[in-house]
Design a protein around this motif. Structure first.
Motif, PDB file in Angstrom:
ATOM      1  N   GLY A  21     -61.839   5.972 -87.992  1.00 19.39           N
ATOM      2  CA  GLY A  21     -60.994   4.833 -88.304  1.00 19.39           C
ATOM      3  C   GLY A  21     -61.644   3.473 -88.175  1.00 19.39           C
ATOM      4  O   GLY A  21     -61.072   2.473 -88.579  1.00 19.39           O
ATOM      5  N   GLY A  22     -62.803   3.380 -87.580  1.00 17.91           N
ATOM      6  CA  GLY A  22     -63.488   2.104 -87.482  1.00 17.91           C
ATOM      7  C   GLY A  22     -63.125   1.267 -86.279  1.00 17.91           C
ATOM      8  O   GLY A  22     -63.330   0.053 -86.287  1.00 17.91           O
ATOM      9  N   TRP A  23     -62.615   1.886 -85.232  1.00 15.25           N
ATOM     10  CA  TRP A  23     -62.177   1.113 -84.067  1.00 15.25           C
ATOM     11  C   TRP A  23     -63.324   0.662 -83.179  1.00 15.25           C
ATOM     12  O   TRP A  23     -63.148  -0.213 -82.323  1.00 15.25           O
ATOM     13  CB  TRP A  23     -61.165   1.913 -83.249  1.00 15.25           C
ATOM     14  CG  TRP A  23     -59.905   2.148 -84.019  1.00 15.25           C
ATOM     15  CD1 TRP A  23     -59.449   3.336 -84.520  1.00 15.25           C
ATOM     16  CD2 TRP A  23     -58.941   1.177 -84.426  1.00 15.25           C
ATOM     17  NE1 TRP A  23     -58.272   3.165 -85.203  1.00 15.25           N
ATOM     18  CE2 TRP A  23     -57.929   1.841 -85.162  1.00 15.25           C
ATOM     19  CE3 TRP A  23     -58.818  -0.194 -84.254  1.00 15.25           C
ATOM     20  CZ2 TRP A  23     -56.838   1.179 -85.704  1.00 15.25           C
ATOM     21  CZ3 TRP A  23     -57.727  -0.851 -84.796  1.00 15.25           C
ATOM     22  CH2 TRP A  23     -56.748  -0.158 -85.507  1.00 15.25           C
ATOM     23  N   VAL A  24     -64.488   1.226 -83.346  1.00 12.60           N
ATOM     24  CA  VAL A  24     -65.678   0.764 -82.621  1.00 12.60           C
ATOM     25  C   VAL A  24     -66.719   0.363 -83.658  1.00 12.60           C
ATOM     26  O   VAL A  24     -66.668   0.797 -84.819  1.00 12.60           O
ATOM     27  CB  VAL A  24     -66.235   1.825 -81.643  1.00 12.60           C
ATOM     28  CG1 VAL A  24     -65.244   2.104 -80.526  1.00 12.60           C
ATOM     29  CG2 VAL A  24     -66.582   3.119 -82.361  1.00 12.60           C
ATOM     30  N   ALA A  25     -67.664  -0.458 -83.254  1.00 15.87           N
ATOM     31  CA  ALA A  25     -68.591  -1.084 -84.196  1.00 15.87           C
ATOM     32  C   ALA A  25     -69.332  -0.081 -85.071  1.00 15.87           C
ATOM     33  O   ALA A  25     -69.425  -0.264 -86.285  1.00 15.87           O
ATOM     34  CB  ALA A  25     -69.589  -1.955 -83.435  1.00 15.87           C
ATOM     35  N   GLU A  26     -69.848   0.970 -84.478  1.00 15.63           N
ATOM     36  CA  GLU A  26     -70.636   1.916 -85.275  1.00 15.63           C
ATOM     37  C   GLU A  26     -69.781   2.645 -86.302  1.00 15.63           C
ATOM     38  O   GLU A  26     -70.235   2.954 -87.408  1.00 15.63           O
ATOM     39  CB  GLU A  26     -71.411   2.906 -84.399  1.00 15.63           C
ATOM     40  CG  GLU A  26     -70.587   3.728 -83.454  1.00 15.63           C
ATOM     41  CD  GLU A  26     -70.381   3.103 -82.088  1.00 15.63           C
ATOM     42  OE1 GLU A  26     -70.030   3.859 -81.160  1.00 15.63           O
ATOM     43  OE2 GLU A  26     -70.550   1.880 -81.935  1.00 15.63           O
ATOM     44  N   GLU A  27     -68.523   2.889 -85.975  1.00 16.84           N
ATOM     45  CA  GLU A  27     -67.615   3.512 -86.948  1.00 16.84           C
ATOM     46  C   GLU A  27     -67.290   2.529 -88.076  1.00 16.84           C
ATOM     47  O   GLU A  27     -67.295   2.903 -89.251  1.00 16.84           O
ATOM     48  CB  GLU A  27     -66.309   3.945 -86.287  1.00 16.84           C
ATOM     49  CG  GLU A  27     -66.422   5.130 -85.366  1.00 16.84           C
ATOM     50  CD  GLU A  27     -65.110   5.439 -84.659  1.00 16.84           C
ATOM     51  OE1 GLU A  27     -64.083   4.780 -84.957  1.00 16.84           O
ATOM     52  OE2 GLU A  27     -65.105   6.336 -83.809  1.00 16.84           O
ATOM     53  N   ALA A  28     -66.987   1.288 -87.719  1.00 21.32           N
ATOM     54  CA  ALA A  28     -66.658   0.284 -88.733  1.00 21.32           C
ATOM     55  C   ALA A  28     -67.830   0.082 -89.687  1.00 21.32           C
ATOM     56  O   ALA A  28     -67.646   0.012 -90.912  1.00 21.32           O
ATOM     57  CB  ALA A  28     -66.263  -1.036 -88.073  1.00 21.32           C
ATOM     58  N   LEU A  29     -69.025  -0.002 -89.140  1.00 24.26           N
ATOM     59  CA  LEU A  29     -70.213  -0.164 -89.976  1.00 24.26           C
ATOM     60  C   LEU A  29     -70.398   1.042 -90.894  1.00 24.26           C
ATOM     61  O   LEU A  29     -70.637   0.891 -92.095  1.00 24.26           O
ATOM     62  CB  LEU A  29     -71.455  -0.368 -89.111  1.00 24.26           C
ATOM     63  CG  LEU A  29     -72.775  -0.492 -89.865  1.00 24.26           C
ATOM     64  CD1 LEU A  29     -72.737  -1.673 -90.837  1.00 24.26           C
ATOM     65  CD2 LEU A  29     -73.928  -0.623 -88.889  1.00 24.26           C
ATOM     66  N   ALA A  30     -70.261   2.237 -90.347  1.00 23.20           N
ATOM     67  CA  ALA A  30     -70.436   3.448 -91.149  1.00 23.20           C
ATOM     68  C   ALA A  30     -69.395   3.537 -92.256  1.00 23.20           C
ATOM     69  O   ALA A  30     -69.717   3.856 -93.411  1.00 23.20           O
ATOM     70  CB  ALA A  30     -70.368   4.679 -90.247  1.00 23.20           C
ATOM     71  N   ILE A  31     -68.149   3.233 -91.950  1.00 21.47           N
ATOM     72  CA  ILE A  31     -67.085   3.308 -92.953  1.00 21.47           C
ATOM     73  C   ILE A  31     -67.281   2.246 -94.027  1.00 21.47           C
ATOM     74  O   ILE A  31     -67.160   2.520 -95.226  1.00 21.47           O
ATOM     75  CB  ILE A  31     -65.700   3.193 -92.283  1.00 21.47           C
ATOM     76  CG1 ILE A  31     -65.437   4.433 -91.426  1.00 21.47           C
ATOM     77  CG2 ILE A  31     -64.604   2.990 -93.323  1.00 21.47           C
ATOM     78  CD1 ILE A  31     -64.278   4.277 -90.458  1.00 21.47           C
ATOM     79  N   GLY A  32     -67.588   1.022 -93.620  1.00 19.98           N
ATOM     80  CA  GLY A  32     -67.836  -0.037 -94.591  1.00 19.98           C
ATOM     81  C   GLY A  32     -68.993   0.292 -95.504  1.00 19.98           C
ATOM     82  O   GLY A  32     -68.922   0.093 -96.725  1.00 19.98           O
ATOM     83  N   LEU A  33     -70.051   0.823 -94.945  1.00 16.16           N
ATOM     84  CA  LEU A  33     -71.215   1.218 -95.734  1.00 16.16           C
ATOM     85  C   LEU A  33     -70.865   2.363 -96.678  1.00 16.16           C
ATOM     86  O   LEU A  33     -71.232   2.347 -97.859  1.00 16.16           O
ATOM     87  CB  LEU A  33     -72.363   1.609 -94.800  1.00 16.16           C
ATOM     88  CG  LEU A  33     -73.672   2.036 -95.459  1.00 16.16           C
ATOM     89  CD1 LEU A  33     -74.207   0.947 -96.373  1.00 16.16           C
ATOM     90  CD2 LEU A  33     -74.688   2.389 -94.392  1.00 16.16           C
ATOM     91  N   TRP A  34     -70.162   3.365 -96.180  1.00 12.08           N
ATOM     92  CA  TRP A  34     -69.743   4.512 -96.997  1.00 12.08           C
ATOM     93  C   TRP A  34     -68.900   4.042 -98.182  1.00 12.08           C
ATOM     94  O   TRP A  34     -69.131   4.439 -99.324  1.00 12.08           O
ATOM     95  CB  TRP A  34     -68.983   5.495 -96.119  1.00 12.08           C
ATOM     96  CG  TRP A  34     -68.556   6.785 -96.748  1.00 12.08           C
ATOM     97  CD1 TRP A  34     -69.030   7.367 -97.891  1.00 12.08           C
ATOM     98  CD2 TRP A  34     -67.574   7.670 -96.241  1.00 12.08           C
ATOM     99  NE1 TRP A  34     -68.399   8.568 -98.112  1.00 12.08           N
ATOM    100  CE2 TRP A  34     -67.493   8.778 -97.112  1.00 12.08           C
ATOM    101  CE3 TRP A  34     -66.738   7.645 -95.127  1.00 12.08           C
ATOM    102  CZ2 TRP A  34     -66.620   9.839 -96.914  1.00 12.08           C
ATOM    103  CZ3 TRP A  34     -65.877   8.701 -94.923  1.00 12.08           C
ATOM    104  CH2 TRP A  34     -65.818   9.792 -95.794  1.00 12.08           C
ATOM    105  N   CYS A  35     -67.932   3.188 -97.924  1.00 10.28           N
ATOM    106  CA  CYS A  35     -67.077   2.683 -98.998  1.00 10.28           C
ATOM    107  C   CYS A  35     -67.877   1.867-100.009  1.00 10.28           C
ATOM    108  O   CYS A  35     -67.646   1.969-101.222  1.00 10.28           O
ATOM    109  CB  CYS A  35     -65.934   1.852 -98.424  1.00 10.28           C
ATOM    110  SG  CYS A  35     -64.736   2.830 -97.482  1.00 10.28           S
ATOM    111  N   ALA A  36     -68.821   1.073 -99.536  1.00 10.68           N
ATOM    112  CA  ALA A  36     -69.646   0.275-100.446  1.00 10.68           C
ATOM    113  C   ALA A  36     -70.553   1.161-101.291  1.00 10.68           C
ATOM    114  O   ALA A  36     -70.692   0.944-102.498  1.00 10.68           O
ATOM    115  CB  ALA A  36     -70.463  -0.744 -99.650  1.00 10.68           C
ATOM    116  N   LEU A  37     -71.154   2.145-100.669  1.00 12.94           N
ATOM    117  CA  LEU A  37     -72.051   3.046-101.413  1.00 12.94           C
ATOM    118  C   LEU A  37     -71.311   3.857-102.464  1.00 12.94           C
ATOM    119  O   LEU A  37     -71.833   4.102-103.556  1.00 12.94           O
ATOM    120  CB  LEU A  37     -72.767   3.996-100.446  1.00 12.94           C
ATOM    121  CG  LEU A  37     -73.868   3.408 -99.585  1.00 12.94           C
ATOM    122  CD1 LEU A  37     -74.303   4.404 -98.523  1.00 12.94           C
ATOM    123  CD2 LEU A  37     -75.051   2.982-100.448  1.00 12.94           C
TER     124      LEU A  37
END
Length: 122
Positions: A21-37
């Motif tokens: 869900g992106g509640w911690v920095a590494e999750e937020a970064l991974a999700i944002g990157l995944w969505c962008a890619l």
């Protein structure tokens, strides 16, 4: 997360929720990157990044920045601008930031004084 992308998994609200869900920095970064890619457009990537039950403002911000670098401001849908609060202020700040690499040397010169007048307390 890169495994998901390279294996062809699309970021859906359910998959993003399972990811954390992106509640911690590494999750937020991974999700944002995944969505962008995975996005085929700026709009698709940002909408995907914010339409889940997690920390959608953070994941949307990250995806939006990455997609903005890729597509530029012209890719932002015009209908989004009409509802943007403080649009003129945001545009002015963006223009000022864009000027900094060409003009800013941090030597206390004229540009430094202009920045201090425009953005006091900085």
């Amino acid at each position: 997360m890169l495994f998901f992308f390279y294996e062809g998994y699309q970021p859906t609200p359910k998959r993003i929720g399972e990811f954390g869900g992106g509640w911690v920095a590494e999750e937020a970064l991974a999700i944002g990157l995944w969505c962008a890619l995975a996005a085929r457009s700026f709009e698709e990537g940002v909408i995907t990044a914010v339409n889940h039950g997690g920390d959608s403002d953070s994941t949307g911000l990250i995806a939006g920045h990455l997609l903005g670098i890729q597509y530029g401001a012209a890719a932002i849908p015009a209908r989004w601008y009409g509802q943007l609060e403080l649009r003129k202020v945001i545009e002015q700040i963006a223009e000022d930031i864009e000027r900094i690499p060409r003009e800013y040397y941090g030597d206390g010169g004229e540009f430094d004084q202009q920045i201090e007048q425009m953005y006091p307390g900085g």
